[in-house]
Each structure stands twice: as structure tokens, then as C-alpha cells.
Write a protein that holds these residues in place. Structure first.
Motif, mmCIF file in Angstrom:
data_model
loop_
_atom_site.group_PDB
_atom_site.id
_atom_site.type_symbol
_atom_site.label_atom_id
_atom_site.label_comp_id
_atom_site.label_asym_id
_atom_site.label_seq_id
_atom_site.Cartn_x
_atom_site.Cartn_y
_atom_site.Cartn_z
ATOM 1 N N SER A 39 29.764 41.008 61.509
ATOM 2 C CA SER A 39 29.634 42.350 62.325
ATOM 3 C C SER A 39 28.026 42.262 62.829
ATOM 4 C CB SER A 39 29.636 43.355 61.310
ATOM 5 O OG SER A 39 29.398 44.507 62.025
ATOM 6 N N ARG A 43 27.023 42.697 58.229
ATOM 7 C CA ARG A 43 28.118 42.733 57.325
ATOM 8 C C ARG A 43 29.060 41.266 57.517
ATOM 9 N NH1 ARG A 43 32.296 47.221 55.639
ATOM 10 N NH2 ARG A 43 33.126 46.148 53.804
ATOM 11 N N ARG A 44 29.009 40.470 56.480
ATOM 12 C CA ARG A 44 29.834 39.453 56.680
ATOM 13 C C ARG A 44 31.170 39.341 55.806
ATOM 14 N NH1 ARG A 44 27.026 34.134 58.308
ATOM 15 N NH2 ARG A 44 25.514 35.025 59.688
ATOM 16 N N THR A 45 32.378 39.292 56.145
ATOM 17 C CA THR A 45 33.446 39.473 55.296
ATOM 18 C C THR A 45 34.392 38.023 55.305
ATOM 19 O OG1 THR A 45 33.300 41.652 55.591
ATOM 20 C CG2 THR A 45 35.384 40.876 54.839
ATOM 21 N N SER A 47 38.035 36.813 53.824
ATOM 22 C CA SER A 47 39.566 37.439 53.427
ATOM 23 C C SER A 47 40.504 36.372 53.499
ATOM 24 C CB SER A 47 39.736 38.571 54.060
ATOM 25 O OG SER A 47 39.996 38.563 55.292
ATOM 26 N N ARG A 57 39.177 39.290 49.172
ATOM 27 C CA ARG A 57 38.204 39.888 49.927
ATOM 28 C C ARG A 57 36.788 39.741 49.476
ATOM 29 N NH1 ARG A 57 38.306 45.274 53.696
ATOM 30 N NH2 ARG A 57 36.269 45.092 54.596
ATOM 31 N N ARG A 58 35.868 39.115 50.146
ATOM 32 C CA ARG A 58 34.789 39.101 49.693
ATOM 33 C C ARG A 58 33.516 39.613 50.820
ATOM 34 N NH1 ARG A 58 31.716 33.696 47.144
ATOM 35 N NH2 ARG A 58 29.599 34.897 46.350
ATOM 36 N N ASP A 59 32.841 40.583 50.433
ATOM 37 C CA ASP A 59 31.742 40.959 51.330
ATOM 38 C C ASP A 59 30.330 40.468 51.102
ATOM 39 O OD1 ASP A 59 33.541 42.550 52.519
ATOM 40 O OD2 ASP A 59 33.217 44.389 51.344
ATOM 41 N N HIS A 60 29.604 40.165 52.083
ATOM 42 C CA HIS A 60 28.261 39.775 52.105
ATOM 43 C C HIS A 60 27.351 40.911 53.027
ATOM 44 C CE1 HIS A 60 29.584 36.221 50.096
ATOM 45 N NE2 HIS A 60 30.323 35.997 51.017
ATOM 46 N N ARG A 61 26.314 41.346 52.632
ATOM 47 C CA ARG A 61 25.518 42.119 53.499
ATOM 48 C C ARG A 61 24.042 41.508 53.619
ATOM 49 N NH1 ARG A 61 27.523 47.900 53.997
ATOM 50 N NH2 ARG A 61 29.363 47.769 53.318
#
Length: 63
Positions: A39, A43-45, A47, A57-61
């Protein structure tokens, strides 16, 4: 009820450009198998859909 805006464009097979009111993102990957989203807000996702009602699902900010 608020008004929202979201539009998705297919650029290449397996690559989508998603545009919303506040940001944009690029999604790599198809409907089945792993997907990675990056994004403009940092934000990096990652899934992946699994059989049945399961998914990962794993989120990285960006810090």
C-alpha cells in the motif's frame, strides 16, 4: 451512511491496482494461492486462502 470510493484495475494477469479515497495499493498473486499487497501508506499484507472457511493473513507496517 458514508460515501466510499474503491476501484480495482487489472494491470497484468495476477497484478491489480486498487484505488481508494485515501490510498492506493498493488496486489500480486491470483485468486488461489498466496497474495502480497503493498500500500502507499506503507502497509504490507501477505495472505492465502485455505480450503473451507480458513485463511492466513500477516500484516507488516512501516515504522
Amino acid at each position: 451512511m458514508s460515501i466510499t470510493f474503491r476501484k480495482s484495475y487489472r494491470i497484468l494477469p495476477g497484478v491489480r491496482l486498487n484505488i481508494s479515497r485515501r490510498s492506493w495499493s498493488i496486489t500480486l498473486g491470483g485468486k488461489h494461492g498466496p497474495r502480497h499487497t503493498i500500500s502507499s501508506t506503507g502497509r504490507r499484507t501477505s495472505s492465502m486462502d485455505l480450503p473451507g472457511p480458513f485463511g492466513i493473513r500477516r500484516d507488516h507496517r512501516r515504522r
